[in-house]
Design a protein around this motif. Structure first.
Motif, PDB file in Angstrom:
ATOM      1  N   LEU A 136       3.488  -3.497  -3.434  1.00  0.00           N
ATOM      2  CA  LEU A 136       2.504  -3.891  -4.588  1.00  0.00           C
ATOM      3  C   LEU A 136       3.022  -4.673  -5.619  1.00  0.00           C
ATOM      4  N   ASN A 137       4.418  -4.025  -5.734  1.00  0.00           N
ATOM      5  CA  ASN A 137       5.109  -4.613  -7.009  1.00  0.00           C
ATOM      6  C   ASN A 137       5.865  -6.052  -6.702  1.00  0.00           C
ATOM      7  N   GLU A 138       6.173  -6.254  -5.379  1.00  0.00           N
ATOM      8  CA  GLU A 138       6.322  -7.520  -4.840  1.00  0.00           C
ATOM      9  C   GLU A 138       5.510  -8.350  -5.070  1.00  0.00           C
ATOM     10  N   VAL A 139       4.084  -8.190  -4.691  1.00  0.00           N
ATOM     11  CA  VAL A 139       3.029  -9.170  -4.916  1.00  0.00           C
ATOM     12  C   VAL A 139       2.629  -9.357  -6.449  1.00  0.00           C
ATOM     13  N   ILE A 140       3.002  -8.292  -7.123  1.00  0.00           N
ATOM     14  CA  ILE A 140       2.474  -8.525  -8.437  1.00  0.00           C
ATOM     15  C   ILE A 140       3.743  -9.525  -9.080  1.00  0.00           C
ATOM     16  N   HIS A 141       4.997  -9.160  -8.613  1.00  0.00           N
ATOM     17  CA  HIS A 141       6.024 -10.303  -9.209  1.00  0.00           C
ATOM     18  C   HIS A 141       6.125 -11.389  -8.445  1.00  0.00           C
ATOM     19  N   GLY A 142       4.954 -11.804  -7.800  1.00  0.00           N
ATOM     20  CA  GLY A 142       5.004 -13.018  -7.130  1.00  0.00           C
ATOM     21  C   GLY A 142       5.695 -13.355  -5.754  1.00  0.00           C
ATOM     22  N   LYS A 143       6.061 -12.286  -5.177  1.00  0.00           N
ATOM     23  CA  LYS A 143       6.843 -12.465  -3.880  1.00  0.00           C
ATOM     24  C   LYS A 143       6.044 -11.855  -2.845  1.00  0.00           C
ATOM     25  N   SER A 144       4.757 -12.548  -2.608  1.00  0.00           N
ATOM     26  CA  SER A 144       3.807 -12.049  -1.466  1.00  0.00           C
ATOM     27  C   SER A 144       4.251 -12.660  -0.369  1.00  0.00           C
ATOM     28  N   ASN A 145       3.868 -11.982   0.681  1.00  0.00           N
ATOM     29  CA  ASN A 145       3.989 -12.643   2.137  1.00  0.00           C
ATOM     30  C   ASN A 145       2.949 -11.918   3.074  1.00  0.00           C
ATOM     31  N   ASN A 146       2.797 -12.093   4.236  1.00  0.00           N
ATOM     32  CA  ASN A 146       1.983 -11.599   5.218  1.00  0.00           C
ATOM     33  C   ASN A 146       2.042 -10.221   5.532  1.00  0.00           C
ATOM     34  N   PHE A 147       3.294  -9.591   5.284  1.00  0.00           N
ATOM     35  CA  PHE A 147       3.600  -8.233   5.477  1.00  0.00           C
ATOM     36  C   PHE A 147       3.070  -7.571   4.429  1.00  0.00           C
ATOM     37  N   ASN A 148       3.663  -7.907   3.433  1.00  0.00           N
ATOM     38  CA  ASN A 148       3.246  -6.565   2.202  1.00  0.00           C
ATOM     39  C   ASN A 148       1.903  -6.810   1.880  1.00  0.00           C
ATOM     40  N   LEU A 149       1.319  -7.878   1.992  1.00  0.00           N
ATOM     41  CA  LEU A 149      -0.325  -8.073   1.774  1.00  0.00           C
ATOM     42  C   LEU A 149      -0.976  -7.312   2.760  1.00  0.00           C
ATOM     43  N   GLU A 150      -0.760  -7.368   3.964  1.00  0.00           N
ATOM     44  CA  GLU A 150      -1.463  -6.883   5.206  1.00  0.00           C
ATOM     45  C   GLU A 150      -1.353  -5.151   4.940  1.00  0.00           C
ATOM     46  N   TYR A 151      -0.023  -4.779   4.362  1.00  0.00           N
ATOM     47  CA  TYR A 151       0.231  -3.371   4.114  1.00  0.00           C
ATOM     48  C   TYR A 151      -0.772  -2.924   3.073  1.00  0.00           C
ATOM     49  N   ILE A 152      -0.744  -3.499   2.287  1.00  0.00           N
ATOM     50  CA  ILE A 152      -1.499  -3.280   0.660  1.00  0.00           C
ATOM     51  C   ILE A 152      -3.219  -3.028   1.070  1.00  0.00           C
ATOM     52  N   LYS A 153      -3.578  -4.301   1.802  1.00  0.00           N
ATOM     53  CA  LYS A 153      -4.944  -4.087   2.235  1.00  0.00           C
ATOM     54  C   LYS A 153      -5.435  -3.131   3.184  1.00  0.00           C
ATOM     55  N   ASN A 154      -4.266  -2.470   3.780  1.00  0.00           N
ATOM     56  CA  ASN A 154      -4.607  -1.406   4.667  1.00  0.00           C
ATOM     57  C   ASN A 154      -5.015  -0.299   3.869  1.00  0.00           C
ATOM     58  N   TYR A 155      -4.670  -0.114   2.570  1.00  0.00           N
ATOM     59  CA  TYR A 155      -4.747   1.078   1.907  1.00  0.00           C
ATOM     60  C   TYR A 155      -5.989   0.617   0.837  1.00  0.00           C
ATOM     61  N   ASN A 156      -6.031  -0.434   0.407  1.00  0.00           N
ATOM     62  CA  ASN A 156      -7.267  -0.743  -0.471  1.00  0.00           C
ATOM     63  C   ASN A 156      -7.866  -2.177  -0.058  1.00  0.00           C
ATOM     64  N   ASN A 157      -9.026  -1.914  -0.233  1.00  0.00           N
ATOM     65  CA  ASN A 157     -10.186  -2.947  -0.065  1.00  0.00           C
ATOM     66  C   ASN A 157     -10.550  -3.791  -1.405  1.00  0.00           C
ATOM     67  N   PHE A 158      -9.532  -4.489  -2.015  1.00  0.00           N
ATOM     68  CA  PHE A 158      -9.825  -5.261  -3.221  1.00  0.00           C
ATOM     69  C   PHE A 158     -10.910  -6.078  -3.144  1.00  0.00           C
ATOM     70  N   SER A 159     -11.730  -6.221  -3.915  1.00  0.00           N
ATOM     71  CA  SER A 159     -12.885  -7.406  -4.318  1.00  0.00           C
ATOM     72  C   SER A 159     -12.436  -8.693  -4.642  1.00  0.00           C
ATOM     73  N   ASP A 160     -13.347  -9.787  -5.076  1.00  0.00           N
ATOM     74  CA  ASP A 160     -13.143 -10.777  -5.360  1.00  0.00           C
ATOM     75  C   ASP A 160     -12.939 -10.968  -6.976  1.00  0.00           C
ATOM     76  N   GLU A 161     -12.721  -9.905  -7.618  1.00  0.00           N
ATOM     77  CA  GLU A 161     -12.760 -10.149  -8.926  1.00  0.00           C
ATOM     78  C   GLU A 161     -11.861  -9.104  -9.454  1.00  0.00           C
ATOM     79  N   LEU A 162     -10.819  -9.395  -9.985  1.00  0.00           N
ATOM     80  CA  LEU A 162      -9.484  -8.399 -10.575  1.00  0.00           C
ATOM     81  C   LEU A 162      -8.797  -9.030 -11.623  1.00  0.00           C
ATOM     82  N   ARG A 163      -8.252  -7.966 -12.309  1.00  0.00           N
ATOM     83  CA  ARG A 163      -7.403  -8.130 -13.520  1.00  0.00           C
ATOM     84  C   ARG A 163      -6.198  -7.032 -13.435  1.00  0.00           C
ATOM     85  N   TYR A 164      -5.034  -7.601 -13.787  1.00  0.00           N
ATOM     86  CA  TYR A 164      -3.990  -6.669 -13.978  1.00  0.00           C
ATOM     87  C   TYR A 164      -4.028  -6.371 -15.431  1.00  0.00           C
TER      88      TYR A 164
END
Length: 530
Positions: free
Chosen positions: A146-174
Motif C-alpha cells: 500500500l505504501n508503494e501505491v501511496i507513493h506513486g509506485k503502483s503496478n498490477n501486482f501490488n494493486l491486485e494484492y491490496i484489492k484482495n484485502y480491501n474492496n475500495f469504493s469510488d470515493e476516497l481521500r488520503y
C-alpha cells in the motif's frame, strides 16, 4: 476465554455439564446451549463460538448432521467435541472421520472432561498465536504494498494484492494523522515517538474494527515520519449513516477518547479509485506542510488551499537563490530569515507538491555542485541520492519550516567542513560504537555531535563505506543480535527486543519480519523443532 456452546437434547445433561466443573478456572465460558442441531445453528448465527460440545443422537438434526452443516456452510472455524453413549461407538467413529477434536463417552466423568478441555486449550492457544503472528505478517506485507501505491509506485501486482484485502469504493481521500508533539518535542525521544505512533496505529485499528486495513503506517525506509495514514472511503461513512464531515469528526472524537496526545488531521483531495490515491496523498502532504496549526478542530482540508492563487516557478526559484547564497556563506542568521520568508510566501499561495519538489531539487542540485567544487572526489550522484531521499523526505513528512532550517544549517556546516577535509579514521570509531552500544540510543545526530562532524556528511561517508544507511545498518545489526538470543535463550520476545535496543515490541516485530521474513516466534520455533 474460550466460548463454548453445549448441545444435547436432555436438559439434565446440559445442566450437569454446566455445573460439573468450574469452567472459568480452565479458561472457558459457556455462552449458550441448544437441544438439537437446528437450535445450535441459530446460536452460531448470533454468537461468537469457539467450541461446540454436542451429543451425537438428537432429534431433528443430530450431532453428525450439525458437524457436516457447519463444515459446509459456516465461514467460522468452530471445533467440536462429541458426546456418545457406549453403544453409539459407530457414530463416534463417523464423527472422528468428520475431524472432530475429541469425543467423550457418557456418563461423563469430571477428570476425563478436564483432561480433554486442557488438551483443547493448549491447541487453541497455539492456533491463536499462529493466527496472530500471521495477521501481523499479512498486515506488514499489505502496508508495504500500500505504501508503494501511496507513493506513486503502483503496478498490477501490488494493486491486485491490496484489492484482495480491501474492496475500495469510488470515493476516497488520503488522510494524514499527525500526533501533536509541538509543545514537547525536546522532551520526547525518537523511540518514544515511535512507540506512540505504534500505539496510535493500534488504537486506530481497534476503532476501525473490521475496516482496520484502511489504516496504514508509513514504513518508508528513509523517512522519520511519525504520522499514521488513513484512507477514508465513503463506504465507511455510509455504514454509520453519516456524511463525510460527520464521519471525520466522529473519527477524531473517538480517537481522542483513547489517545493521550492531541493530533492534527490533514485531508487530501478526493479521488475516484485506489489507483489515484497517490494524488490524494500528495495533496494531504501539502495541507500538512502549509498548515498554520490554528485551524478549527485541528482539521485541514487541501480543498481550502486549492482555492488560493498559483505561485509561479520563477518566484520560487528567486527564493531558493537567496537561500543558496546564504548556505554557501554559512550565514546562520540569514539562513533562518530566508527560510521564514519562503514559508510565509508559500502559505499565501496554492501550492502543488510537484512545484515544491522542483524548487527543492533546484536547491539541492546547486548545493551538490558547490560541494563538488570544494572536493572533486565527492560522488555527486551518491550525495544527491542521500540528501534528496533523506533530508527532503524528512522535511516533507515532518511538515515544518524548522526542518528546512535544520537541513540548510547542517548543509552550510557540511560545506564548511568539506573545506577542512579532516575525517580520516572516523568510520572505525563509529563501527566500534555500534558493536559496543547497539542496544542504546544510537543515532547519526548523537555520533556527529560526539565526534564533531556534520551528520549529513557522516551519513554520506558511512553509506559509501557500507552501501547501506546508518539506520538500516543499525537495525540489521540489532536484528542479528536478536536472532542469536532467540536461538540461545528462552527470554520473552519483549525482553529480547529491549536487550537489543527496541523499547517498542511491535516495531521490533515489524523490523524482524522485514529482515527475516518471519516473526520472532516463528524464527525461534524453527530451531526448537530441530
Amino acid at each position: 476465554m474460550i466460548k463454548v456452546l453445549i448441545v444435547d437434547d436432555e436438559p439434565f445433561i446440559r445442566q450437569g455439564l454446566k455445573i460439573l466443573i468450574n469452567w472459568e478456572q480452565y479458561g472457558y465460558e459457556i455462552v449458550g446451549e441448544a437441544s438439537n442441531g437446528l437450535e445450535a445453528i441459530k446460536e452460531l448465527e448470533t454468537k461468537e463460538i469457539d467450541l461446540i460440545i454436542a451429543d451425537i443422537k438428537m432429534p431433528e438434526m443430530n450431532g453428525l448432521e450439525l458437524i457436516e452443516y457447519v463444515r459446509g456452510n459456516m465461514l467460522k472455524e468452530v471445533k467440536f467435541i462429541v458426546l456418545s453413549g457406549y453403544y453409539e461407538f459407530e457414530y463416534a467413529k463417523k464423527a472422528i472421520k468428520c475431524n472432530v477434536t475429541d469425543y467423550i463417552l457418557k456418563p461423563i466423568q469430571k477428570d476425563e472432561l478436564i483432561k480433554v478441555l486442557c488438551t483443547f486449550k493448549d491447541e487453541y492457544i497455539k492456533r491463536e498465536e499462529l493466527y496472530a503472528a500471521q495477521k501481523i505478517k499479512d498486515k506488514v506485507v499489505y502496508d508495504g504494498y500500500l505504501n508503494e501505491v501511496i507513493h506513486g509506485k503502483s503496478n498490477n501486482f501490488n494493486l491486485e494484492y491490496i484489492k484482495n484485502y480491501n474492496n475500495f469504493s469510488d470515493e476516497l481521500r488520503y488522510i494524514i494523522v499527525e500526533i501533536n508533539y509541538h509543545n514537547e518535542c525536546e522532551s520526547i525521544s525518537e523511540d518514544e515517538k515511535r512507540k506512540e505512533q505504534q500505539i496510535f496505529y493500534s488504537n486506530m485499528a481497534l476503532w476501525l474494527g473490521d475496516n482496520y486495513y484502511n489504516s496504514v503506517i508509513n514504513i518508508n525506509q528513509y523517512t522519520e515520519s511519525y504520522d499514521i495514514g488513513f484512507i477514508y472511503d465513503k463506504r465507511l461513512a455510509k455504514e454509520k449513516g453519516m456524511n463525510e464531515s460527520e464521519y471525520i469528526l466522529n473519527f477524531k472524537s473517538g480517537m481522542q477518547q483513547i489517545q493521550k496526545h492531541d493530533f492534527f488531521i490533514y485531508i487530501g483531495e478526493k479521488v475516484n479509485s485506489i489507483e489515484e490515491i497517490s494524488l490524494s496523498y500528495k495533496s494531504a502532504t501539502v495541507a500538512k506542510l502549509f498548515s498554520d496549526f490554528s485551524i478549527e478542530n485541528n482539521i485541514t482540508y487541501y480543498d481550502e488551499m486549492a482555492k488560493r492563487k498559483e505561485l509561479s516557478c520563477n518566484a520560487g526559484k528567486q527564493y531558493m537563490d537567496y537561500l543558496i547564497h546564504e548556505i554557501e556563506d554559512n550565514n546562520k542568521e540569514e539562513i533562518i530569515k530566508c527560510v521564514d520568508r519562503i514559508y510565509t510566501s508559500f502559505r499565501e499561495y496554492k501550492i502543488n507538491l510537484d512545484i515544491i519538489k522542483i524548487n527543492i531539487n533546484y536547491l539541492l542540485c546547486n548545493l551538490i555542485n558547490i560541494a563538488k567544487e570544494l572536493d572533486s572526489e565527492i560522488n555527486q550522484e551518491e550525495v544527491m541520492q542521500y540528501i534528496s531521499s533523506v533530508s527532503f523526505e524528512q522535511m516533507i513528512s515532518r511538515g515544518s519550516a524548522n526542518h528546512l532550517k535544520t537541513f540548510s544549517l547542517e548543509f552550510a556546516e557540511y560545506l564548511s567542513q568539506l573545506r577542512q577535509n579532516s575525517f580520516q579514521g572516523i568510520l572505525n570509531q563509529i563501527d566500534k560504537e555500534i558493536s559496543e552500544h547497539y542496544m542504546e540510543k544510537l543515532s547519526l545526530k548523537y555520533l556527529s555531535e560526539k565526534y564533531y562532524i556534520n551528520s549529513a556528511y557522516l551519513g554520506q561517508i558511512f553509506k559509501k563505506q557500507y552501501s547501506i544507511s546508518f539506520k538500516d545498518y543499525l537495525n540489521a545489526y540489532r536484528i542479528e543480535k536478536a536472532a542469536e538470543l532467540l536461538k540461545r535463550s528462552d527470554d520473552k520476545i519483549y525482553k529480547i527486543a529491549e536487550k537489543v535496543g527496541y523499547n517498542n515490541t511491535d516495531y521490533f516485530i515489524n523490523k524482524f519480519v522485514q529482515l527475516k521474513e518471519k516473526t520472532p516466534l516463528q524464527y525461534r520455533k524453527q530451531f526448537c523443532c530441530r
